[in-house]
Write an enzyme that holds these catalytic residues in place. Structure first.
Site, PDB file in Angstrom:
ATOM      1  N   ASP A 127       9.384  -4.211  -0.287  1.00 16.71           N
ATOM      2  CA  ASP A 127       9.991  -5.110   0.406  1.00 16.71           C
ATOM      3  C   ASP A 127      11.098  -6.342  -0.331  1.00 16.71           C
ATOM      4  OD1 ASP A 127       8.443  -3.532   1.885  1.00 16.71           O
ATOM      5  OD2 ASP A 127       6.888  -5.503   2.525  1.00 16.71           O
ATOM      6  N   ASP A 205      14.342  -8.624   4.017  1.00 13.08           N
ATOM      7  CA  ASP A 205      13.313  -8.413   3.013  1.00 13.08           C
ATOM      8  C   ASP A 205      13.948  -6.738   2.597  1.00 13.08           C
ATOM      9  OD1 ASP A 205      11.494  -9.580   3.799  1.00 13.08           O
ATOM     10  OD2 ASP A 205      10.004  -8.854   4.576  1.00 13.08           O
ATOM     11  N   HIS A 254      11.609  -3.327   8.892  1.00 15.40           N
ATOM     12  CA  HIS A 254      11.629  -2.983   7.655  1.00 15.40           C
ATOM     13  C   HIS A 254      12.193  -1.211   8.749  1.00 15.40           C
ATOM     14  CE1 HIS A 254       8.405  -5.186   5.351  1.00 15.40           C
ATOM     15  NE2 HIS A 254       9.631  -5.698   5.337  1.00 15.40           N
ATOM     16  N   ASP A 256      12.335   2.220   6.893  1.00 16.93           N
ATOM     17  CA  ASP A 256      12.171   3.133   6.419  1.00 16.93           C
ATOM     18  C   ASP A 256      10.766   3.713   7.709  1.00 16.93           C
ATOM     19  OD1 ASP A 256       9.937   1.042   5.369  1.00 16.93           O
ATOM     20  OD2 ASP A 256      10.514   0.852   3.258  1.00 16.93           O
ATOM     21  N   CYS A 360       7.592   2.447   1.314  1.00 23.79           N
ATOM     22  CA  CYS A 360       7.270   0.509   1.163  1.00 23.79           C
ATOM     23  C   CYS A 360       6.431   0.469  -0.954  1.00 23.79           C
ATOM     24  CB  CYS A 360       6.092   0.666   1.530  1.00 23.79           C
ATOM     25  SG  CYS A 360       6.766   0.811   3.235  1.00 23.79           S
TER      26      CYS A 360
END
Length: 375
Positions: A127, A205, A254, A256, A360
């Site tokens: 992050d 991020d 995010h 991912d 992450c």
């Protein structure tokens, strides 16, 4: 803050070098959950938590607003056990594992414009940092509670810098009230996606970016805005091309759990968060692998799931074949086998309350490969 005691890189090359998500992984930072605190409540959390949990939201918000609340020791210990298994697997596969320092996250802090009662955790280095080539870039994160999160990595950053790496910090954002929509309401089906942050200043991020050599993919989200994307493109220059992917998820946070390149010519996509027929032209010649529905996402905090149900996509590639995946996700394990990969199962569900899985929880510092175009 304790001194980092991990063994340093011993070769003579630059210790930092990573251009994509699949070259042979040689060195990685794995986060910690020691001292984790429930973050001070912020509008971002209301916008980004998975939907359908309004009955639990008030209890969660009250706990986060009114007190400094450390994660229960039981949760810390369970997640630490998962991390130990994960680190053991990485090291057994030949990867050098580094860890951040242990930080005091319970301290309050402030700027001239705002004050916050405590930090969060250092469980998810993905992050906070983006590695592009030999450059480690500190992200200008929009969450006030994560303002000083990078401090836990300073020992490593200084070591990598002394070893020849670049070390860049994006402009530190003010994070004043003007950045956030205090009256934010989630987008309804069919409406244009709204975000809790605006274009007051650049924020992002790092986990909203995915690397494919010269081409980098990003989504706008509740922490990443267009100015943040523009800053990174200008910083990287013409050698790289940044493509924006439109997420269909009103809680976008995010990339991912939405788009994961697994190997050259193979990308796994979330069929709910993306319109598969509208992927960037870059992927026209690639095999588009549709992620299977997750087997389960356990409720982890106050009976609430605080992480995307598609966390089954949050895998870590060790090379073009080996992929670390959650042990309970049988459908994903089988899909990876069917696609020609070698999945390595690892227990990691107890890490979910800290808002991340394998991708992450890591920052790939060095992969054995060169800058290429994969279009």
């Amino acid at each position: 803050m304790l001194t980092n005691t991990n063994p340093p890189t011993t070769n003579n090359a630059c210790p930092v070098s990573s251009y994509n998500e699949w070259d042979l992984l040689e060195e990685v930072i794995v986060g910690r959950v020691d001292g984790a605190m429930f973050p001070s409540w912020h509008t971002i959390y209301q916008a980004a938590l998975p939907p359908g949990q309004d009955d639990k939201m008030d209890e969660l918000r009250k706990a986060m607003e009114n007190q400094r609340l450390p994660y229960p020791k039981k949760m810390i210990n369970a997640a630490t056990k998962n991390l130990q298994e994960f680190v053991h697997i990485l090291e057994a596969e030949g990867v050098v594992v580094r860890r951040p320092d242990i930080a005091d996250l319970s301290a309050s802090f402030s700027t001239p414009a705002w004050k916050i009662q405590n930090g969060f955790c250092v469980a998810n280095p993905r992050d906070a940092f983006l590695v592009v080539g030999n450059d480690i870039i500190e992200a200008p994160m929009a969450d006030r509670g994560r303002y000083f999160e990078a401090w836990a990595y300073r020992s490593l950053l200084k070591e990598y810098f002394k070893g020849g790496a670049k070390w860049t910090s994006a402009p530190k954002p003010q994070l004043i009230d003007a950045l956030y929509d205090a009256n934010y309401k989630a987008s309804e089906p069919g409406e244009e996606i709204r975000y809790v942050i605006n274009e007051f200043e650049p924020t992002f991020d790092a986990a909203d970016f995915i690397r494919c050599g010269r081409d980098i993919f990003v989504q706008k989200s509740h922490v990443t805005n267009a100015l943040g994307i523009k800053w990174l493109q200008r910083h990287l220059g013409d050698e790289y091309r940044i493509h924006t992917v439109q997420s269909l998820c009103p809680q976008a946070l995010h990339i991912d759990t939405t788009l994961i390149p697994l190997a050259p010519g193979k990308v796994m996509v979330n069929p709910v968060n993306l319109d598969v027929d509208k992927l960037p032209d870059f992927f026209k010649s690639w095999d588009v692998l549709i992620a299977p529905k997750p087997n389960r996402t356990p409720a982890t905090v106050y009976g609430t799931s605080v992480i995307s149900h598609w966390v089954n996509m949050n895998v870590l590639s060790l090379d073009e074949e080996r992929v670390i995946v959650e042990k309970s996700q049988e459908s994903m394990i089988q899909a990876l086998k069917d696609w020609g990969f070698k999945p390595i199962p690892c227990t990691f569900e107890d890490h979910y309350p800290f808002l991340g899985s394998f991708h992450c929880a890591t920052l790939d510092v060095r992969r054995r490969g060169e800058l290429k175009s994969y279009a």
